[in-house]
Design a protein around this motif. Structure first.
Motif, short mmCIF file in Angstrom:
data_model
loop_
_atom_site.label_atom_id
_atom_site.label_comp_id
_atom_site.label_asym_id
_atom_site.label_seq_id
_atom_site.Cartn_x
_atom_site.Cartn_y
_atom_site.Cartn_z
N ALA A 1 0.93 -1.25 -0.14
CA ALA A 1 0.00 -0.08 -0.03
C ALA A 1 0.88 1.26 0.02
O ALA A 1 0.53 2.26 -0.73
CB ALA A 1 -1.02 -0.06 1.43
N ASP A 2 1.99 1.23 0.79
CA ASP A 2 2.97 2.30 0.81
C ASP A 2 3.42 2.77 -0.62
O ASP A 2 3.38 3.85 -1.16
CB ASP A 2 4.15 2.11 1.55
N LEU A 3 3.87 1.83 -1.35
CA LEU A 3 4.26 2.12 -2.81
C LEU A 3 3.31 2.36 -3.68
O LEU A 3 3.38 3.34 -4.67
CB LEU A 3 5.11 0.71 -3.46
N ILE A 4 2.21 1.75 -3.46
CA ILE A 4 0.89 2.24 -4.42
C ILE A 4 0.51 3.77 -3.98
O ILE A 4 0.47 4.55 -4.98
CB ILE A 4 -0.29 1.29 -4.07
N GLY A 5 0.54 4.11 -2.69
CA GLY A 5 0.37 5.59 -2.37
C GLY A 5 1.44 6.45 -3.04
O GLY A 5 1.05 7.73 -2.97
N SER A 6 2.55 5.90 -3.31
CA SER A 6 3.64 6.89 -3.88
C SER A 6 3.20 7.58 -4.92
O SER A 6 3.50 8.52 -5.28
CB SER A 6 4.91 6.17 -3.89
N TYR A 7 2.36 6.87 -5.68
CA TYR A 7 1.79 7.44 -6.97
C TYR A 7 0.91 8.36 -6.78
O TYR A 7 0.63 9.25 -7.54
CB TYR A 7 1.10 6.20 -7.70
N ARG A 8 0.40 8.78 -5.50
CA ARG A 8 -0.52 9.83 -5.55
C ARG A 8 0.33 11.10 -5.12
O ARG A 8 0.07 12.14 -5.35
CB ARG A 8 -1.51 9.26 -3.97
N ARG B 1 -4.14 -14.83 -9.61
CA ARG B 1 -4.46 -13.89 -10.64
C ARG B 1 -5.45 -12.98 -9.81
O ARG B 1 -5.36 -11.68 -10.12
CB ARG B 1 -5.47 -14.83 -11.52
N GLU B 2 -6.08 -13.49 -8.96
CA GLU B 2 -7.25 -12.61 -8.06
C GLU B 2 -6.26 -11.33 -7.41
O GLU B 2 -6.68 -10.28 -7.52
CB GLU B 2 -8.02 -13.15 -7.03
N LEU B 3 -4.96 -11.73 -6.60
CA LEU B 3 -4.41 -10.81 -6.11
C LEU B 3 -3.92 -9.82 -7.00
O LEU B 3 -3.64 -8.62 -6.87
CB LEU B 3 -3.35 -11.51 -5.19
N TYR B 4 -3.28 -10.46 -7.89
CA TYR B 4 -2.72 -9.45 -9.11
C TYR B 4 -3.61 -8.28 -9.63
O TYR B 4 -3.42 -7.45 -9.44
CB TYR B 4 -2.18 -10.30 -10.37
N LEU B 5 -4.93 -8.87 -9.87
CA LEU B 5 -5.91 -7.91 -10.42
C LEU B 5 -6.24 -6.84 -9.14
O LEU B 5 -6.78 -5.84 -9.65
CB LEU B 5 -7.26 -8.85 -10.92
N ASP B 6 -6.26 -7.31 -8.14
CA ASP B 6 -6.55 -6.35 -7.10
C ASP B 6 -5.52 -5.33 -6.90
O ASP B 6 -5.86 -4.16 -6.75
CB ASP B 6 -6.73 -7.46 -5.83
N LYS B 7 -4.48 -5.68 -6.97
CA LYS B 7 -3.23 -4.54 -6.97
C LYS B 7 -3.48 -3.56 -8.14
O LYS B 7 -3.31 -2.55 -8.10
CB LYS B 7 -1.83 -5.29 -7.00
N VAL B 8 -3.65 -4.23 -9.45
CA VAL B 8 -3.88 -3.36 -10.57
C VAL B 8 -5.25 -2.45 -10.37
O VAL B 8 -4.93 -1.12 -10.50
CB VAL B 8 -4.27 -4.09 -11.75
N SER B 9 -5.95 -2.90 -9.65
CA SER B 9 -7.36 -2.16 -9.38
C SER B 9 -6.93 -0.90 -8.64
O SER B 9 -7.48 0.27 -8.56
CB SER B 9 -8.48 -2.71 -9.35
N LYS B 10 -6.21 -1.31 -7.30
CA LYS B 10 -5.55 -0.26 -6.46
C LYS B 10 -4.85 0.88 -7.08
O LYS B 10 -4.72 2.02 -6.68
CB LYS B 10 -4.97 -1.00 -5.36
N THR C 1 -5.56 4.78 -7.48
CA THR C 1 -4.57 5.90 -6.98
C THR C 1 -4.21 7.04 -7.80
O THR C 1 -4.18 8.03 -7.80
CB THR C 1 -3.47 5.09 -6.27
N SER C 2 -4.18 6.32 -9.10
CA SER C 2 -3.63 7.22 -10.12
C SER C 2 -4.19 6.67 -11.51
O SER C 2 -3.92 5.65 -12.29
CB SER C 2 -2.19 6.79 -10.32
N SER C 3 -5.30 7.31 -11.80
CA SER C 3 -6.29 6.86 -12.99
C SER C 3 -5.70 6.70 -14.28
O SER C 3 -5.98 5.77 -15.15
CB SER C 3 -7.42 7.87 -13.08
N ASN C 4 -4.41 7.60 -14.70
CA ASN C 4 -3.73 7.31 -15.89
C ASN C 4 -2.43 6.78 -15.95
O ASN C 4 -1.67 6.78 -16.51
CB ASN C 4 -3.80 8.85 -16.53
N ILE C 5 -2.26 5.82 -14.89
CA ILE C 5 -1.06 5.14 -14.69
C ILE C 5 -0.99 4.17 -15.87
O ILE C 5 -2.03 3.61 -16.24
CB ILE C 5 -0.62 4.31 -13.28
N ALA C 6 0.13 4.09 -16.41
CA ALA C 6 0.54 3.06 -17.56
C ALA C 6 1.08 1.91 -16.86
O ALA C 6 1.78 2.02 -16.13
CB ALA C 6 1.56 3.53 -18.56
N ILE C 7 0.42 0.41 -17.18
CA ILE C 7 0.85 -0.30 -16.73
C ILE C 7 1.50 -1.53 -17.88
O ILE C 7 0.58 -1.67 -18.76
CB ILE C 7 -0.34 -1.11 -15.90
#
Ligand code: SF4
Length: 473
Positions: free
Chosen positions: A245-252, A282-291, A295-301
């Protein structure tokens, strides 16, 4: 000190590019200057990769061709470093007896001593010890070569994950993180030489510092974000299981952190992920993508996928296609599985045939190609902030209004998309075009792997968040 010439052939990943720069830096202290011509060199180093069979063959075929040079110039020193050197060790001297030094992935800082010895005694050396130590006072290698806007910085080495298809833990050793102070010192030094963007490298940057009790990766990013005159931060690669969550939050909240993440999924099938020892579903991966997207609607993945892993059925492959459709990646590196010595999957049964692997790869690539084109097309008409990366090599046929040949430049958006554009007289004279400048570019055309645009000098009235968002023109 006599000037001697060094030629380095770097094969493989960004980590090898960084390692080659380190080798050049260490060897400069012995008087070696880099040359682009192997024929002119006194020392040739091949920095090798073993991630796929093709890369390994490329290294051996280049080394084989060096025998002729060595016959002509007896004093020539030939070295082989990187993952093939680590994997094959002294066997290489049996296969290629004209090689002077075989050095592994953790022996780079010992290279000058070995080369000095070879210069004096003309001996053969093999150093493939996988040392575990990282010195807190690690010397920062001086600046080599011309100014570039973007550079790699290795923040950790090795890997502890042992994915079933991968040789990295065997050829790069166990995971070790560099102290944050040493990383920051290196980045400050790069910035003082004109670098404006750094890409932090590690096999799994998300587990940075955990073993050693250093700061977390999110904290490291925050510290780097505070470095004056640095404009952008990128990193690679992220293991999905450790994306927290901390790393995902960094994108904010981190202004310089580019809105792009490379998050290798490898397969969309839980059965295959388990066989691969990836330690997420697969479910955990998709959950992280959605988080990430929350956090950052236009993030490129972007991602990596292996097709034809042993035991992969049609249903498993369909699950991968389904995941790709769901995630809508901005880009994808897709590969056919190949057996690598030492990797556990070598011994797995139910190998998928070459023809089936080819077929699956083509289907996957075609699907991703359509997604990437659609995503790139959606950017047409927007204005993107581009970090200029110099002039592109492409020949240009059209002329400017004043009859001169226009210059074509290239750069990347905040979301890591390549943008090419002409520099008209107005932009050229604005002084904004040098390598390492941020330039607003209106996107005019979209292709599968790049965008085409036109620089905009005057700021339009539309509201714009610097770097993070683009706006419709
Ligand atoms: S995380 Fe897995 S694929 Fe990546 S380097 Fe480590 S073992 Fe290899």
């Amino acid at each position: 000190m006599n000037v001697k010439y060094l030629y380095i052939n770097t094969i493989g990943c960004q980590m090898n590019v960084y390692d080659s720069e380190q080798m050049a830096g260490h060897l400069a202290l012995l008087g070696y200057q880099q040359t682009a011509f192997p024929e002119a060199a006194d020392l040739i180093i091949v920095n090798t990769c073993t991630i796929r069979e093709k890369a390994e063959q490329k290294a051996y075929s280049f080394l084989g061709r060096l025998a002729r040079l060595k016959r002509k110039k007896k004093s020539l020193i030939i070295g082989i470093g990187g993952c093939v050197a680590q994997q094959d060790g002294k066997q290489i001297l049996k296969r290629l007896p004209f090689v002077d030094i075989v050095f592994g992935t953790r022996a780079i800082h010992r290279l000058p001593d070995w080369i000095r010895q070879i210069e004096k005694k003309r001996c053969q050396i093999v150093d493939v010890e996988l040392t575990e130590e990282v010195r807190a006072d690690e010397p920062i290698i001086g600046w080599q070569g011309e100014t570039q806007s973007s550079r790699f910085v290795t923040i950790m080495r090795g890997c502890d994950n042992y994915c079933a298809y991968c040789v990295v833990p065997f050829v790069r050793g166990r995971e070790i993180s560099r102290p944050p102070e040493s990383i920051i010192k290196e980045i400050r030094s790069l910035v003082s030489h004109g670098v404006r963007e750094v890409t932090l490298l590690g096999q799994n940057v998300n587990s940075y510092g955990k073993k050693e009790g250093l700061c977390s990766f999110a904290e490291l990013l925050a510290r780097i974000d505070g470095i004056e005159d640095l404009l952008r931060i990128r990193f690679t690669t992220s293991h999905p299981k450790d994306l927290d969550a901390d790393l995902i939050g960094s994108y904010r909240h981190l202004k310089k952190l580019c809105r792009h993440i490379h998050l290798p999924v490898q397969s969309g099938s839980n059965q295959v992920l388990k066989q691969m020892n990836r330690k997420y579903s697969r479910e955990l991966y998709l959950d992280k993508v959605s988080k990430l997207r929350d956090t950052s609607s236009n993030i490129a993945i972007t991602s990596d996928i292996i097709v034809g892993f042993p035991g992969e059925t049609d249903a498993d492959f369909d699950a991968t296609l389904n995941l790709v459709k769901q995630v809508q990646y901005d880009g994808l590196f897709a590969f056919k599985y190949s057996d690598r010595p030492n990797a556990p999957a070598v011994h797995y049964p139910d190998k998928v045939s070459e023809s089936r692997k080819n077929e699956r790869l083509q289907i996957l690539l075609a699907m991703q190609d359509a997604i990437t084109r659609k995503k790139n097309q959606a950017l047409v008409g927007s204005i993107q902030e581009v970090l200029t990366d110099g002039l592109s090599k492409k020949e240009i046929s059209s002329k400017l209004a004043d009859g001169r040949q226009p210059l074509q430049a290239t750069g990347r958006t905040f979301t890591n998309k390549i943008v090419n554009f002409y520099l008209d007289a107005q932009v050229e004279s604005s002084g904004d075009i040098g390598t390492g400048n941020l330039l607003d570019v209106r996107i005019e055309k979209a292709f599968a792997h790049s965008l085409w645009g036109k620089p905009v000098l005057a700021q339009p009235t539309a509201k714009r968040v610097k770097g993070v968002d683009s706006y419709a023109a």
